[in-house]
Design a protein around this motif. Structure first.
Motif, mmCIF file in Angstrom:
data_model
loop_
_atom_site.group_PDB
_atom_site.id
_atom_site.type_symbol
_atom_site.label_atom_id
_atom_site.label_comp_id
_atom_site.label_asym_id
_atom_site.label_seq_id
_atom_site.Cartn_x
_atom_site.Cartn_y
_atom_site.Cartn_z
ATOM 1 N N ASP A 146 -3.882 6.771 -1.695
ATOM 2 C CA ASP A 146 -2.751 5.856 -1.483
ATOM 3 C C ASP A 146 -3.171 4.664 -0.631
ATOM 4 O OD1 ASP A 146 -1.158 7.525 -2.944
ATOM 5 O OD2 ASP A 146 -0.235 8.506 -1.205
ATOM 6 N N PHE A 147 -3.991 4.933 0.374
ATOM 7 C CA PHE A 147 -4.437 3.859 1.246
ATOM 8 C C PHE A 147 -5.323 2.863 0.482
ATOM 9 C CE2 PHE A 147 -7.525 2.224 4.438
ATOM 10 C CZ PHE A 147 -6.627 1.459 5.182
ATOM 11 N N LEU A 148 -6.236 3.374 -0.365
ATOM 12 C CA LEU A 148 -7.102 2.495 -1.141
ATOM 13 C C LEU A 148 -6.295 1.653 -2.127
ATOM 14 C CD1 LEU A 148 -10.084 4.921 -1.896
ATOM 15 C CD2 LEU A 148 -10.101 2.964 -0.345
ATOM 16 N N ILE A 149 -5.282 2.270 -2.731
ATOM 17 C CA ILE A 149 -4.432 1.525 -3.670
ATOM 18 C C ILE A 149 -3.677 0.411 -2.956
ATOM 19 C CG2 ILE A 149 -2.348 1.725 -5.085
ATOM 20 C CD1 ILE A 149 -3.428 4.437 -6.025
ATOM 21 N N LYS A 150 -3.210 0.696 -1.747
ATOM 22 C CA LYS A 150 -2.520 -0.333 -0.974
ATOM 23 C C LYS A 150 -3.461 -1.498 -0.662
ATOM 24 C CE LYS A 150 0.431 1.021 2.049
ATOM 25 N NZ LYS A 150 1.060 1.603 3.272
ATOM 26 N N LEU A 151 -4.699 -1.169 -0.329
ATOM 27 C CA LEU A 151 -5.676 -2.212 -0.055
ATOM 28 C C LEU A 151 -5.968 -3.046 -1.305
ATOM 29 C CD1 LEU A 151 -8.278 -0.325 2.185
ATOM 30 C CD2 LEU A 151 -6.599 -2.015 2.920
ATOM 31 N N ILE A 152 -6.095 -2.376 -2.455
ATOM 32 C CA ILE A 152 -6.368 -3.088 -3.702
ATOM 33 C C ILE A 152 -5.215 -4.028 -4.052
ATOM 34 C CG2 ILE A 152 -6.533 -2.768 -6.212
ATOM 35 C CD1 ILE A 152 -8.363 -0.407 -5.695
ATOM 36 N N ASP A 153 -3.980 -3.550 -3.857
ATOM 37 C CA ASP A 153 -2.813 -4.393 -4.155
ATOM 38 C C ASP A 153 -2.827 -5.683 -3.346
ATOM 39 O OD1 ASP A 153 -1.626 -2.869 -6.129
ATOM 40 O OD2 ASP A 153 -0.513 -1.632 -4.705
ATOM 41 N N ASN A 154 -3.426 -5.635 -2.172
ATOM 42 C CA ASN A 154 -3.450 -6.805 -1.296
ATOM 43 C C ASN A 154 -4.763 -7.577 -1.351
ATOM 44 O OD1 ASN A 154 -0.829 -6.816 0.472
ATOM 45 N ND2 ASN A 154 -1.471 -4.668 0.379
ATOM 46 N N ALA A 155 -5.674 -7.144 -2.226
ATOM 47 C CA ALA A 155 -6.953 -7.840 -2.354
ATOM 48 C C ALA A 155 -6.727 -9.234 -2.923
ATOM 49 C CB ALA A 155 -7.902 -7.050 -3.247
ATOM 50 N N GLU A 156 -7.519 -10.193 -2.456
ATOM 51 C CA GLU A 156 -7.337 -11.580 -2.852
ATOM 52 C C GLU A 156 -8.272 -12.024 -3.963
ATOM 53 O OE1 GLU A 156 -7.792 -13.720 0.798
ATOM 54 O OE2 GLU A 156 -5.701 -13.400 1.392
ATOM 55 N N ASN A 157 -9.277 -11.228 -4.272
ATOM 56 C CA ASN A 157 -10.185 -11.601 -5.353
ATOM 57 C C ASN A 157 -10.865 -10.356 -5.901
ATOM 58 O OD1 ASN A 157 -12.686 -11.145 -3.704
ATOM 59 N ND2 ASN A 157 -11.818 -12.847 -2.517
ATOM 60 N N LYS A 158 -11.591 -10.547 -7.001
ATOM 61 C CA LYS A 158 -12.215 -9.422 -7.681
ATOM 62 C C LYS A 158 -13.298 -8.747 -6.839
ATOM 63 C CE LYS A 158 -12.465 -12.196 -11.247
ATOM 64 N NZ LYS A 158 -12.839 -12.844 -12.523
ATOM 65 N N THR A 159 -14.008 -9.535 -6.052
ATOM 66 C CA THR A 159 -15.037 -8.951 -5.189
ATOM 67 C C THR A 159 -14.423 -7.964 -4.207
ATOM 68 O OG1 THR A 159 -16.386 -10.944 -5.367
ATOM 69 C CG2 THR A 159 -16.840 -9.479 -3.511
ATOM 70 N N GLU A 160 -13.281 -8.325 -3.609
ATOM 71 C CA GLU A 160 -12.612 -7.416 -2.681
ATOM 72 C C GLU A 160 -12.145 -6.149 -3.388
ATOM 73 O OE1 GLU A 160 -9.480 -9.295 -0.561
ATOM 74 O OE2 GLU A 160 -10.797 -10.629 0.584
ATOM 75 N N VAL A 161 -11.635 -6.300 -4.621
ATOM 76 C CA VAL A 161 -11.185 -5.125 -5.380
ATOM 77 C C VAL A 161 -12.336 -4.151 -5.577
ATOM 78 C CG1 VAL A 161 -10.317 -4.323 -7.607
ATOM 79 C CG2 VAL A 161 -9.341 -6.365 -6.568
ATOM 80 N N LEU A 162 -13.499 -4.671 -5.981
ATOM 81 C CA LEU A 162 -14.643 -3.801 -6.241
ATOM 82 C C LEU A 162 -15.165 -3.152 -4.969
ATOM 83 C CD1 LEU A 162 -16.537 -5.965 -8.864
ATOM 84 C CD2 LEU A 162 -15.154 -3.935 -9.277
ATOM 85 N N LYS A 163 -15.137 -3.881 -3.864
ATOM 86 C CA LYS A 163 -15.563 -3.296 -2.595
ATOM 87 C C LYS A 163 -14.653 -2.146 -2.186
ATOM 88 C CE LYS A 163 -17.724 -7.371 -0.447
ATOM 89 N NZ LYS A 163 -17.628 -8.326 0.680
ATOM 90 N N ILE A 164 -13.346 -2.358 -2.316
ATOM 91 C CA ILE A 164 -12.386 -1.312 -1.940
ATOM 92 C C ILE A 164 -12.527 -0.096 -2.842
ATOM 93 C CG2 ILE A 164 -9.926 -0.752 -1.761
ATOM 94 C CD1 ILE A 164 -9.535 -3.823 -1.165
ATOM 95 N N SER A 165 -12.643 -0.330 -4.141
ATOM 96 C CA SER A 165 -12.804 0.776 -5.080
ATOM 97 C C SER A 165 -14.068 1.566 -4.791
ATOM 98 C CB SER A 165 -12.830 0.242 -6.512
ATOM 99 O OG SER A 165 -12.995 1.290 -7.436
ATOM 100 N N ALA A 166 -15.138 0.852 -4.398
ATOM 101 C CA ALA A 166 -16.406 1.518 -4.110
ATOM 102 C C ALA A 166 -16.297 2.485 -2.943
ATOM 103 C CB ALA A 166 -17.492 0.476 -3.824
ATOM 104 N N LEU A 167 -15.357 2.227 -2.015
ATOM 105 C CA LEU A 167 -15.174 3.118 -0.868
ATOM 106 C C LEU A 167 -14.706 4.505 -1.299
ATOM 107 C CD1 LEU A 167 -13.487 0.644 1.656
ATOM 108 C CD2 LEU A 167 -15.845 1.476 1.677
ATOM 109 N N GLY A 168 -14.061 4.566 -2.448
ATOM 110 C CA GLY A 168 -13.611 5.859 -2.970
ATOM 111 C C GLY A 168 -14.517 6.420 -4.036
ATOM 112 N N MET A 169 -15.730 5.894 -4.082
ATOM 113 C CA MET A 169 -16.676 6.268 -5.130
ATOM 114 C C MET A 169 -17.238 7.661 -4.894
ATOM 115 S SD MET A 169 -18.181 5.173 -7.818
ATOM 116 C CE MET A 169 -19.645 5.416 -8.813
ATOM 117 N N THR A 170 -17.193 8.497 -5.915
ATOM 118 C CA THR A 170 -17.857 9.799 -5.865
ATOM 119 C C THR A 170 -18.363 10.126 -7.263
ATOM 120 O OG1 THR A 170 -15.836 11.000 -6.434
ATOM 121 C CG2 THR A 170 -16.303 10.690 -4.084
#
Length: 536
Positions: free
Chosen positions: A35-59
């Motif tokens: 939920d926290f990662l999704i909230k961060l993605i919703d507030n991301a300002e560009n594609k680079t930020e989206v990919l960085k946030i998604s990578a934090l949940g990478m497994t």
């Protein structure tokens, strides 16, 4: 900001949110973390930020293997765009191929503007050696568990690469023994384990490399993935000269002796398939066949094996319809019937590829020789052979108008391979190459300037940029023709209003009649420009 949100940015957000929710539903991520990662993605300002946030949940949910994500360095509040290099570009008509010089991450973001879901084949040979990844991504070979830097560097680029691929597109990745297991796990995560096609073992040095390890190394690996396996069918390879001696040509094209038309196996006896037991009449002089009873100079042939009545593979109607596809061979006092085997690539003989990918033309010595004939001297370490890339494009089952991308282009072998394949079959495939301009001892002006662009210029036009033509490659080859558009990655502050003048929309397939449409397009397609000054 909300009003001018990038459509492609929003699509990427939704794709990454779905992946995070999927990990949570499978128990890989805690719900609160998801939920926290999704909230961060919703507030991301560009594609680079989206990919960085998604990578934090990478497994790696399928293997339990994971790596510690190291995020891409932040370029600051800047816009990175393409600027045409007029000195390196040239127009000879035909297809306009593309060479982009600069970091492949912003290059891929720029390509998404015009090429999303349009690329048929991607080939990459990433710099997986410990001395080739640069300051940010130096692979730690002493770490036997993870390759954090290599995987962190590849992850966002593969996410973008997947968005560029057509639904029936494929991606190849050359990789060494040491890293192939880790990189395959990364591909499983990005493309889905169900879209894995093959791990090719590529024999590029049959004599082997003696690295004093106790064994002689003869090959490397090449991963082969589809974007969607359900939409893809593996192609075949054209025959080498040494394989083509058995082929003949008739009015319908190439053919060679195929299988016997007399049935074998448990369903071969007459009683199992009575409708496929019937006589065939063969003219003893012309070897012509007939399903109608004949007299005099004709031989009556029935399917017999050791005196037992059998059946044919073909029905009577099939024999009548395809009688020109039947080969008659005299065996002693009797005759045997065979079918003509036709090639699978139009009028070109072909063969199915094997997962052990081997041809003498793939050899390192051959690829080095090929490059030396273009430059007269060594200009690049470990170039791939164009024959190898050409065969990969063949098994990718491309049509004549497909686009092939290589975003670790190095010496430009992929472009060379596309040009050769077009020459071979009359295709109009387009290549897009991305390479940095890394300065090396062999290339004091950088690889892109000293090798990639010059190689393409020479093999496409028959001369270098200084109009010299004294290179050996021309002795046995004719220039391929076509045009080359060379562009470089440029940066500009997001607050600089001159961005609307500096970005050339023609490099993105656009041509606006007024500045207002151009401004609107730039604000929509380029990250950070969405922050338009209120009132403008």
């Amino acid at each position: 900001m909300e009003r001018n949100e990038l459509q492609s940015l929003q699509e990427l957000k939704e794709e990454e949110k779905i992946k995070i929710l999927d990990r949570a539903s499978n128990g890989i991520l805690e719900k609160e973390n998801a939920d926290f990662l999704i909230k961060l993605i919703d507030n991301a300002e560009n594609k680079t930020e989206v990919l960085k946030i998604s990578a934090l949940g990478m497994t790696y949910k399928r293997t339990g293997f994971h790596f510690d994500v190291r995020l891409e360095k932040n370029g600051g509040q800047t816009i990175r765009y393409l600027k045409k290099n007029e000195n390196l570009s040239f127009d000879q008509g035909g297809i306009t191929h593309k060479l982009i010089i600069g970091d492949n991450y912003p290059a891929l973001l720029n390509l998404l503007i015009n090429y999303k879901n349009k690329i048929k084949v991607i080939y990459i040979d990433p710099p997986y050696g410990k001395d080739h990844l640069g300051v940010f991504a130096q692979t730690n070979y002493n770490n036997a568990i993870t390759r954090d830097n290599l995987l962190s560097m590849l992850y966002p680029r593969l996410i973008l690469a997947r968005q560029l691929l057509k639904d029936d597109g494929v991606i190849f990745c050359s990789i060494d023994d040491r890293n192939q297991a880790y990189v395959k796990c990364l591909f499983d995560e990005v493309f889905g384990e169900g879209n894995f096609l093959y791990m090719l073992s590529v024999v590029n040095n049959l004599n082997g490399n003696d690295n004093s390890s106790g064994m002689i190394e003869t090959q490397e690996h090449c991963l082969f993935y589809a974007k969607n396996k359900d939409y893809f069918e593996v192609g075949v390879l054209p025959l080498d000269d040494e394989d083509s001696s058995d082929w003949q040509i008739d009015d319908l094209g190439y053919w060679k002796l195929g299988g016997s038309l007399k049935a074998t196996g448990i369903n071969a006896p007459r009683e199992a398939r009575p409708n496929l037991f019937f006589p065939i009449w063969i003219n003893k002089q012309t070897l012509e066949i007939s399903l109608e009873e004949q007299n005099n100079n004709w031989h009556k042939l029935i399917p017999l094996t050791d005196g037992k009545e059998m059946s044919w593979y073909w029905s009577k109607d099939k024999f009548i319809k395809d009688k020109d596809e039947v080969i008659v061979k005299k065996v002693g006092e009797s005759y045997s019937l065979y079918k003509k085997q036709r090639p699978q690539l139009g009028d070109l003989p072909s063969k199915r590829a094997k997962t052990t990918f081997y041809s003498p033309k793939y050899a390192n010595a051959n690829s080095n020789k090929e490059l030396k004939e273009i430059f007269k001297e060594k200009k690049f370490d470990y170039p791939k052979a164009s024959f190898f890339i050409k065969d990969l494009i063949s098994i990718a089952n491309t049509n004549h108008n497909d686009i092939i991308l290589d975003f670790f282009a190095g010496s430009g072998t992929t472009g060379h391979a596309v040009l050769e394949l077009n020459k071979q079959d009359g295709g109009n495939r387009q290549f897009i190459l991305v390479t940095n301009n890394e300065i090396t001892d062999l290339n004091p002006n950088g690889i892109a300037l000293d090798v990639t662009s010059k190689r393409l210029k020479r093999i496409m036009s028959g001369e270098c940029y200084d109009e010299s033509k004294d290179f050996k490659w021309l002795e046995k080859n004719t220039p391929y023709g076509d045009s080359l558009e060379v562009s470089e990655i440029q940066s500009i502050a997001s607050s600089d209003h001159s961005v609307f003048e500096k970005i050339d929309e023609k490099l993105y397939g656009k041509d606006f009649e007024n500045i207002h449409d151009k401004i609107e397009w730039i604000c929509k397609e380029f990250e950070l420009t969405c922050r338009k000054i209120e009132g403008e």
